[in-house]
Design a protein around this motif. Structure first.
Motif, PDB file in Angstrom:
ATOM      1  N   LEU A  23     -10.245 -13.118  -2.146  1.00  0.00           N
ATOM      2  CA  LEU A  23      -9.045 -12.840  -2.939  1.00  0.00           C
ATOM      3  C   LEU A  23      -8.886 -13.879  -4.047  1.00  0.00           C
ATOM      4  N   LEU A  24      -8.755 -13.387  -5.295  1.00  0.00           N
ATOM      5  CA  LEU A  24      -8.581 -14.268  -6.453  1.00  0.00           C
ATOM      6  C   LEU A  24      -7.200 -14.130  -7.080  1.00  0.00           C
ATOM      7  N   GLY A  25      -6.513 -13.031  -6.798  1.00  0.00           N
ATOM      8  CA  GLY A  25      -5.207 -12.871  -7.439  1.00  0.00           C
ATOM      9  C   GLY A  25      -4.566 -11.542  -7.109  1.00  0.00           C
ATOM     10  N   TYR A  71       2.084 -10.801 -11.745  1.00  0.00           N
ATOM     11  CA  TYR A  71       0.729 -11.283 -11.439  1.00  0.00           C
ATOM     12  C   TYR A  71       0.740 -12.720 -10.973  1.00  0.00           C
ATOM     13  N   TRP A  72      -0.294 -13.083 -10.234  1.00  0.00           N
ATOM     14  CA  TRP A  72      -0.652 -14.477  -9.997  1.00  0.00           C
ATOM     15  C   TRP A  72      -2.139 -14.548  -9.736  1.00  0.00           C
ATOM     16  N   THR A  73      -2.710 -15.725  -9.941  1.00  0.00           N
ATOM     17  CA  THR A  73      -4.101 -15.966  -9.531  1.00  0.00           C
ATOM     18  C   THR A  73      -4.097 -17.204  -8.638  1.00  0.00           C
ATOM     19  N   VAL A  74      -5.063 -17.287  -7.721  1.00  0.00           N
ATOM     20  CA  VAL A  74      -5.124 -18.451  -6.821  1.00  0.00           C
ATOM     21  C   VAL A  74      -5.581 -19.664  -7.635  1.00  0.00           C
ATOM     22  N   PRO A  75      -5.210 -20.888  -7.197  1.00  0.00           N
ATOM     23  CA  PRO A  75      -5.510 -22.075  -8.003  1.00  0.00           C
ATOM     24  C   PRO A  75      -6.975 -22.176  -8.433  1.00  0.00           C
ATOM     25  N   ALA A  76      -7.926 -21.880  -7.525  1.00  0.00           N
ATOM     26  CA  ALA A  76      -9.347 -22.054  -7.844  1.00  0.00           C
ATOM     27  C   ALA A  76      -9.846 -21.050  -8.879  1.00  0.00           C
ATOM     28  N   ALA A  77      -9.091 -19.987  -9.116  1.00  0.00           N
ATOM     29  CA  ALA A  77      -9.547 -18.936 -10.051  1.00  0.00           C
ATOM     30  C   ALA A  77      -8.862 -19.035 -11.407  1.00  0.00           C
ATOM     31  N   ARG A  78      -7.986 -20.014 -11.600  1.00  0.00           N
ATOM     32  CA  ARG A  78      -7.220 -20.075 -12.860  1.00  0.00           C
ATOM     33  C   ARG A  78      -8.072 -20.580 -14.017  1.00  0.00           C
ATOM     34  N   ARG A 108       0.834  -1.217   0.000  1.00  0.00           N
ATOM     35  CA  ARG A 108       0.000   0.000   0.000  1.00  0.00           C
ATOM     36  C   ARG A 108       0.865   1.263   0.000  1.00  0.00           C
ATOM     37  N   ARG A 109       1.995   1.214   0.700  1.00  0.00           N
ATOM     38  CA  ARG A 109       2.903   2.380   0.713  1.00  0.00           C
ATOM     39  C   ARG A 109       3.480   2.662  -0.674  1.00  0.00           C
ATOM     40  N   GLY A 110       3.616   1.611  -1.481  1.00  0.00           N
ATOM     41  CA  GLY A 110       4.224   1.746  -2.811  1.00  0.00           C
ATOM     42  C   GLY A 110       3.533   2.778  -3.681  1.00  0.00           C
ATOM     43  N   TRP A 111       2.205   2.930  -3.507  1.00  0.00           N
ATOM     44  CA  TRP A 111       1.474   3.904  -4.328  1.00  0.00           C
ATOM     45  C   TRP A 111       1.963   5.326  -4.035  1.00  0.00           C
ATOM     46  N   GLY A 112       1.993   5.703  -2.745  1.00  0.00           N
ATOM     47  CA  GLY A 112       2.409   7.055  -2.356  1.00  0.00           C
ATOM     48  C   GLY A 112       3.880   7.318  -2.685  1.00  0.00           C
ATOM     49  N   GLN A 113       4.673   6.244  -2.646  1.00  0.00           N
ATOM     50  CA  GLN A 113       6.101   6.391  -2.952  1.00  0.00           C
ATOM     51  C   GLN A 113       6.366   6.353  -4.456  1.00  0.00           C
ATOM     52  N   GLU A 114       5.353   6.014  -5.223  1.00  0.00           N
ATOM     53  CA  GLU A 114       5.457   5.906  -6.693  1.00  0.00           C
ATOM     54  C   GLU A 114       6.600   4.968  -7.088  1.00  0.00           C
ATOM     55  N   GLN A 115       6.677   3.846  -6.355  1.00  0.00           N
ATOM     56  CA  GLN A 115       7.724   2.861  -6.639  1.00  0.00           C
ATOM     57  C   GLN A 115       7.162   1.549  -7.132  1.00  0.00           C
ATOM     58  N   ARG A 116       6.032   1.126  -6.558  1.00  0.00           N
ATOM     59  CA  ARG A 116       5.368  -0.090  -7.019  1.00  0.00           C
ATOM     60  C   ARG A 116       3.872   0.073  -6.769  1.00  0.00           C
ATOM     61  N   LEU A 117       3.066  -0.402  -7.702  1.00  0.00           N
ATOM     62  CA  LEU A 117       1.620  -0.243  -7.621  1.00  0.00           C
ATOM     63  C   LEU A 117       1.019  -1.638  -7.547  1.00  0.00           C
ATOM     64  N   GLU A 118       0.280  -1.907  -6.476  1.00  0.00           N
ATOM     65  CA  GLU A 118      -0.191  -3.268  -6.215  1.00  0.00           C
ATOM     66  C   GLU A 118      -1.714  -3.281  -6.091  1.00  0.00           C
ATOM     67  N   TRP A 119      -2.345  -4.204  -6.805  1.00  0.00           N
ATOM     68  CA  TRP A 119      -3.793  -4.383  -6.715  1.00  0.00           C
ATOM     69  C   TRP A 119      -4.118  -5.829  -6.340  1.00  0.00           C
ATOM     70  N   ALA A 120      -5.234  -6.003  -5.622  1.00  0.00           N
ATOM     71  CA  ALA A 120      -5.802  -7.331  -5.396  1.00  0.00           C
ATOM     72  C   ALA A 120      -6.879  -7.578  -6.448  1.00  0.00           C
ATOM     73  N   ILE A 121      -6.963  -8.809  -6.944  1.00  0.00           N
ATOM     74  CA  ILE A 121      -8.088  -9.231  -7.783  1.00  0.00           C
ATOM     75  C   ILE A 121      -9.066  -9.931  -6.836  1.00  0.00           C
ATOM     76  N   ALA A 122     -10.309  -9.446  -6.760  1.00  0.00           N
ATOM     77  CA  ALA A 122     -11.243  -9.986  -5.759  1.00  0.00           C
ATOM     78  C   ALA A 122     -12.632 -10.158  -6.357  1.00  0.00           C
ATOM     79  N   ASP A 123     -13.394 -11.113  -5.810  1.00  0.00           N
ATOM     80  CA  ASP A 123     -14.765 -11.290  -6.296  1.00  0.00           C
ATOM     81  C   ASP A 123     -15.700 -10.340  -5.552  1.00  0.00           C
ATOM     82  N   GLY A 124     -16.994 -10.383  -5.930  1.00  0.00           N
ATOM     83  CA  GLY A 124     -17.961  -9.438  -5.369  1.00  0.00           C
ATOM     84  C   GLY A 124     -18.097  -9.542  -3.863  1.00  0.00           C
ATOM     85  N   ALA A 125     -17.794 -10.739  -3.313  1.00  0.00           N
ATOM     86  CA  ALA A 125     -17.899 -10.929  -1.866  1.00  0.00           C
ATOM     87  C   ALA A 125     -16.606 -10.553  -1.152  1.00  0.00           C
ATOM     88  N   GLY A 126     -15.598 -10.137  -1.926  1.00  0.00           N
ATOM     89  CA  GLY A 126     -14.335  -9.708  -1.318  1.00  0.00           C
ATOM     90  C   GLY A 126     -13.271 -10.786  -1.275  1.00  0.00           C
TER      91      GLY A 126
END
Ligand code: COA
Length: 209
Positions: A92-94, A112-119, A72-90
């Motif tokens: 984590l998929l990747g 990137y990576w995705t969790v086994p069940a979401a591949r 999360r700090r990476g965004w403000g530092q403009e060094q690395r930008l990280e997102w979670a891939i998530a379903d509607g219930a929250g």
């Protein structure tokens, strides 16, 4: 000493705005990480494929929270930008990241990576495509992507997200079983432009791993 050209991405462009969220379809979204993702993140890094290709494991929930805080700090530092891939219930998929940002040149590296069940649902290519469009819109010029030549599934993600193959860097990355040859891809903001140096430019090769 003065620079003779301006930064491709003006410093402060990212830090001065909230990190965006993207809809990927089917109720799936790409959004900033939260502490609530810690159990899912720890479970993801217990997967042998994620351990193999990302060379990391997470030993506790506290470690997972520390990693999320650093991401999360990476965004403000403009060094690395990280997102979670998530379903509607929250759930984590990747993960989708732009790392190794070089604002002067307008370059970042996709991970990137995705969790086994979401591949097999095309989530990684959809996430890469969404973030690529956003990155080009804010000024990035070139996105890079690299995978082991022993990881054809990752090569398919690159191809499906429109990243051209550029070549192979021999022995370029250390994995648990030793150094791997790394296949490199890139996507440009102005793909299709006339070449700057026609005599030197060579056509990109098709993915062959
Ligand atoms: C590589 C990876 C990110 C692909 O993500 P994804 O969301 O499944 O992407 P896609 O659905 O587009 O599938 C890409 C390829 O994975 C393979 N694949 C499909 N279903 C799969 C499954 N259930 N399990 C493993 N691989 C699968 C196929 O080769 C597919 O290519 P295709 O569409 O031409 O058949 C994911 O398999 C993963 O996280 N692997 C472990 C970590 C990793 O390799 N990270 C990348 C390091 S560079």
């Amino acid at each position: 000493m003065a620079e003779l050209v301006a930064h491709t991405v003006v410093p402060g462009t990212l830090a001065g705005t909230p990190q965006p969220t993207f809809a990927l379809g089917d109720g799936v979204e790409l959004r900033p990480w939260t502490d609530r993702d810690a159990p899912g993140l720890r479970a993801a890094y217990a997967d042998p494929a994620i351990q193999r290709w990302h060379v990391r494991e997470i030993g506790s929930l506290d470690e997972a929270r520390e990693l999320i805080a650093a991401w999360r700090r990476g965004w403000g530092q403009e060094q690395r930008l990280e997102w979670a891939i998530a379903d509607g219930a929250g759930a984590l998929l990747g993960r989708l990241a732009l790392k190794e940002l070089v604002l002067f040149d307008g370059i970042a590296v996709v991970a990137y990576w995705t969790v086994p069940a979401a591949r097999g649902r095309g989530l990684a290519p959809r996430a890469v495509t969404a973030v690529s469009h956003w990155a080009f819109a804010v000024g990035f010029r070139r996105l890079e992507l690299e995978h082991s030549t022993l990881n054809p599934a990752s090569c398919r993600v690159a191809e499906k997200a429109g990243f051209d193959a550029e070549g192979t860097r021999l022995g370029a990355a250390l994995h648990a079983d030793g150094h791997h040859d790394m296949h490199t891809h890139a996507r440009l903001a102005d793909a299709g432009r006339p070449p700057l140096h026609p005599a030197r430019d060579t056509p990109t090769k098709a993915c062959s791993v």
